[in-house]
Design an enzyme around this catalytic site. Structure first.
Site, PDB file in Angstrom:
ATOM      1  N   SER A  28      -5.657   8.225  -4.068  1.00 26.20           N
ATOM      2  CA  SER A  28      -4.676   9.300  -4.021  1.00 26.20           C
ATOM      3  C   SER A  28      -4.000   9.495  -5.380  1.00 26.20           C
ATOM      4  O   SER A  28      -4.642   9.916  -6.341  1.00 26.20           O
ATOM      5  CB  SER A  28      -3.645   9.002  -2.923  1.00 26.20           C
ATOM      6  OG  SER A  28      -2.837  10.127  -2.673  1.00 26.20           O
ATOM      7  N   HIS A 229      -6.100   9.546   5.453  1.00 28.63           N
ATOM      8  CA  HIS A 229      -5.749   9.339   4.043  1.00 28.63           C
ATOM      9  C   HIS A 229      -5.396   7.889   3.725  1.00 28.63           C
ATOM     10  O   HIS A 229      -5.867   7.337   2.729  1.00 28.63           O
ATOM     11  CB  HIS A 229      -4.576  10.255   3.673  1.00 28.63           C
ATOM     12  CG  HIS A 229      -4.297  10.320   2.211  1.00 28.63           C
ATOM     13  ND1 HIS A 229      -5.139  10.944   1.306  1.00 28.63           N
ATOM     14  CD2 HIS A 229      -3.265   9.829   1.456  1.00 28.63           C
ATOM     15  CE1 HIS A 229      -4.645  10.850   0.085  1.00 28.63           C
ATOM     16  NE2 HIS A 229      -3.507  10.173   0.154  1.00 28.63           N
TER      17      HIS A 229
END
Length: 253
Positions: A28, A229
């Protein structure tokens, strides 16, 4: 982080280990910082053997949080410009975070559902016994300016430098809009891992990123349609679905 911290990490590690290059694994924002660093400091590309980008967050146009970014970012930016950048997670909240972590031990279902709402739903990969530990350590301190930069990227559909508004012309040599980061400068070998159920780095946005990288070696869709995620960090089978392939590439290529 991209132009100063990432190069500093690389130089320190190579100095201590006496190696000439290294592998970089970024999840990320860790990927975001890397690509900013390599685009703005291209001389560091030669120090990277391979970059493993897990859920790279460069273009964030398909996220369900984009509407929030459009509504919140302009006002938030004005507040930062007026009062200056500060910690996004103040010390008082860190104390509350510890309390929430303790509380999660007593109401695990509530914490699990809240975590799923924020990060994506994938109960089969969640170790509920670890939820209290995760909540007690996440989120950590980060600059309010960093958060606003992400909101700006989500709102603008551009992987660009920080938008200072009226001050852009002073910051960027007369340009009214912040310049985009030039991913053509990223000559390091890149391997991407992404997932279908990622609400931040969606497949469409990751594909857009991949097409702009000049030395993309591999793009891997995690073989779990519910992989979310934060599963790249916390999933029970992250070692089988992601890490094993990373180690294989590091070892054999």
């Amino acid at each position: 982080m991209g132009t100063l911290d990432v190069p500093a990490w690389i130089d320190y590690i190579l100095n201590v280990t006496s190696h000439s290059n290294l592998h970089y694994v970024g999840h990320s924002m860790g990927s975001t910082a890397f690509f900013i660093g390599m685009s703005e400091r291209p001389e560091y590309n030669e120090k990277i053997d391979k970059m493993f980008a897990l859920a790279p967050a460069l273009y964030i146009t398909e996220s369900r949080y984009r509407l929030l970014a459009k509504l919140f970012s302009p006002l938030y930016g004005k507040i930062i410009n007026l009062f200056g950048a500060s910690s996004f997670v103040p010390t008082t909240f860190l104390t509350l975070r510890t309390f929430f972590g303790f509380g999660c031990k007593m109401v695990e279902p509530f914490c699990d559902n809240f975590f799923f709402f924020v990060a994506g739903y994938n109960p089969d990969q969640r170790n509920s016994t670890q939820t209290a530990v995760i909540v007690a350590h996440t989120p950590d301190n980060v600059s309010s300016k960093t958060i606003n930069h992400f909101l700006q990227v989500m709102r603008s559909d551009r992987f660009q430098q920080y938008d200072y508004g009226r001050r852009n012309s002073n910051m960027y040599s007369g340009q009214s809009q912040p310049p985009e980061y030039n991913l053509k400068n990223v000559s390091a070998s890149v391997v991407i891992f992404h997932s279908e159920n990622d609400i931040f780095a969606t497949p469409k946005d990751v594909l857009k990123t991949s097409k702009l990288l000049p030395n993309l070696k591999e793009i891997n869709l995690v073989q779990d349609p519910m992989f979310a995620h934060t599963d790249f960090i916390y999933a029970i089978d992250a070692d089988k679905l992601v890490y094993s392939r990373i180690l294989e590439i590091m070892t054999n290529e």
